[in-house]
Write an enzyme that holds these catalytic residues in place. Sequence first.
Site, PDB file in Angstrom:
ATOM      1  N   TYR A   1     -14.751  15.865 -16.451  1.00 56.44           N
ATOM      2  CA  TYR A   1     -15.401  14.672 -16.411  1.00 56.44           C
ATOM      3  C   TYR A   1     -16.591  14.420 -15.220  1.00 56.44           C
ATOM      4  CZ  TYR A   1     -16.082   9.689 -14.915  1.00 56.44           C
ATOM      5  OH  TYR A   1     -16.610   8.476 -14.681  1.00 56.44           O
TER       6      TYR A   1
ATOM      7  N   ARG B   1       0.805  -1.236   0.031  1.00 54.28           N
ATOM      8  CA  ARG B   1      -0.027   0.148  -0.073  1.00 54.28           C
ATOM      9  C   ARG B   1       0.849   1.337   0.235  1.00 54.28           C
ATOM     10  NH1 ARG B   1      -1.556   2.355   4.416  1.00 54.28           N
ATOM     11  NH2 ARG B   1      -1.807   0.531   5.648  1.00 54.28           N
TER      12      ARG B   1
ATOM     13  N   LYS C   1      -7.132   5.202 -19.275  1.00 51.59           N
ATOM     14  CA  LYS C   1      -7.452   5.717 -20.849  1.00 51.59           C
ATOM     15  C   LYS C   1      -6.235   5.493 -21.565  1.00 51.59           C
ATOM     16  CE  LYS C   1     -11.474   6.922 -19.149  1.00 51.59           C
ATOM     17  NZ  LYS C   1     -11.349   6.871 -17.813  1.00 51.59           N
TER      18      LYS C   1
ATOM     19  N   ASP D   1      -5.238  18.022 -15.468  1.00 54.67           N
ATOM     20  CA  ASP D   1      -5.761  16.685 -15.934  1.00 54.67           C
ATOM     21  C   ASP D   1      -5.280  16.634 -17.478  1.00 54.67           C
ATOM     22  OD1 ASP D   1      -7.123  14.384 -16.782  1.00 54.67           O
ATOM     23  OD2 ASP D   1      -8.793  14.759 -15.240  1.00 54.67           O
TER      24      ASP D   1
HETATM   25  N1  LCS Z   1     -10.236  12.497 -15.737  1.00 51.10           N
HETATM   26  C1  LCS Z   1     -10.866  12.376 -16.869  1.00 51.10           C
HETATM   27  C2  LCS Z   1     -10.648  13.452 -17.790  1.00 51.10           C
HETATM   28  C3  LCS Z   1     -11.466  11.395 -17.405  1.00 51.10           C
HETATM   29  O1  LCS Z   1     -12.229  11.423 -18.468  1.00 51.10           O
HETATM   30  C4  LCS Z   1     -12.008  10.451 -16.234  1.00 51.10           C
HETATM   31  C5  LCS Z   1     -12.825   9.196 -16.557  1.00 51.10           C
HETATM   32  C6  LCS Z   1     -11.169  10.670 -14.936  1.00 51.10           C
HETATM   33  C7  LCS Z   1     -10.390  11.714 -14.676  1.00 51.10           C
HETATM   34  C8  LCS Z   1     -11.590   9.578 -13.863  1.00 51.10           C
HETATM   35  O2  LCS Z   1     -10.597   8.424 -13.892  1.00 51.10           O
HETATM   36  P1  LCS Z   1     -11.016   7.011 -13.588  1.00 51.10           P
HETATM   37  O3  LCS Z   1     -11.225   7.048 -12.082  1.00 51.10           O
HETATM   38  O4  LCS Z   1     -12.243   6.470 -14.310  1.00 51.10           O
HETATM   39  O5  LCS Z   1      -9.747   6.089 -13.965  1.00 51.10           O
HETATM   40  N2  LCS Z   1     -13.481   9.186 -17.500  1.00 51.10           N
HETATM   41  C9  LCS Z   1     -14.845   8.398 -17.888  1.00 51.10           C
HETATM   42  C10 LCS Z   1     -15.415   8.705 -19.003  1.00 51.10           C
HETATM   43  O6  LCS Z   1     -15.517   9.506 -19.795  1.00 51.10           O
HETATM   44  N3  LCS Z   1     -16.203   7.765 -19.111  1.00 51.10           N
HETATM   45  O7  LCS Z   1     -16.029   6.786 -18.166  1.00 51.10           O
HETATM   46  C11 LCS Z   1     -14.872   7.041 -17.242  1.00 51.10           C
END
Ligand code: LCS
Length: 394
Positions: A112, A59, A209, A184
């Site tokens: 997001y 962790r 992603k 971001d």
């Molecule tokens: N930042 C951006 C720009 C994102 O598109 C997402 C997730 C996150 C942070 C959060 O990341 P995660 O915790 O999911 O790894 N975007 C998503 C979307 O547009 N559709 O499903 C997840």
Amino acid sequence: MVKKSWGFATLAVHGSGGHDPHTGAVSPPIYQSSTFAFKNSQHGADLFSGAGEGYIYSRIQNPTVEMLECEMAFLEAGEEAIAFGSGMAAITNTTIALCNTGENFVSSRTVYGGTHAMYLKVLPRIGIEAREIDAKDLNKIEDAIDDKTRFIFIETPANPTIDIIDIKGCAEIAHRKGVKLVVDNTFATPYLQKPLKMGADIALHSATKYIGGHGDTVAGITVGSKKLMTEMRKGVAQDIGASLSPFNAWLLLRGLKTLPVRMDRHCENAMRIAQYLAFHPRVEKVYYPGLRTHERYELAKSQMDDFGGMIAFEVKGGYDEGVKVMDALELCTLAVSLGDCDTLIVHPASTTHSSYSPEAREAAGIKDNMIRLSVGIEAVEDIIEDLSQALKKI
Ligand code: LCS
């Protein structure tokens, strides 16, 4: 040994530090262990006091996860990185690391939907305020900052409108006002955009992603100075415990090797598709920063090396027509997430951005008939043919 002079594509393949010194394994070993043996009691005590070298518990740190962190720090031109179990964990840990109860931060309005939901549901309970403004207007950012503001948060390109925010402009305001800038960088990746080089203090990712790239893991990363990352790791991250598993770190290390080639293909395909959609009689509007008609084309060109794989578009008519198109697709997959090899399509207002109220959505530019396309790396002709047959249904 990693050489600082190496180009991005070389670092993407070799940046985790070379072959395993014990076995010569070319692919990084997965240290699938929760705990690590101390040499003796003194060694254990030294590790806990910070005086010793080695690992304690996964962790807190794990050798495979550390390889990923080293590589991401190189690629983002930062000093140190922290890996998390999701992109949301990276954002939440950053917020808690930078803000105390009673303090605030200024955020671009178009982010997001999960990030916006965290602002609405979680932060009020711990007394941290997210001030959501139109970050395309730098004056609005400056006006929202007061003596309790600790950072500016921007997403660029933004999810789902593909808005472009001026990173250098935000960095100038942040540093003049004595606050941090957090970017971001999920949509661009460090291959296309390096926020830290433009003055940001932290670049973060949903590594789920493009970093992973294959739709098989959920992860997050923050990158910044050694000082800032050490404070975040020791002060917040290791106690909140949203750690990345060694196997997921290994998947991301594997994904990173092909990041430059995948991104080149995503960008090339997206440009062709954006041009196709821009001239389609059934399409109202296309949002892609690589089109000269995009209102922030010049800014995108100045801060990105290419325009990315994300497109938003509106079909003529409205929501019902949009649904007809999405339901008629055969190759493009109707799914959330983005940055995969597969082309993914989604209706943000009813899914990824349903946490926004209708008024907040309108203010953020997320139209009810907007469709978001994460362009994959398939043969572009096949994606265009699929869109073409689906658009004929309206
Ligand atoms: N930042 C951006 C720009 C994102 O598109 C997402 C997730 C996150 C942070 C959060 O990341 P995660 O915790 O999911 O790894 N975007 C998503 C979307 O547009 N559709 O499903 C997840």
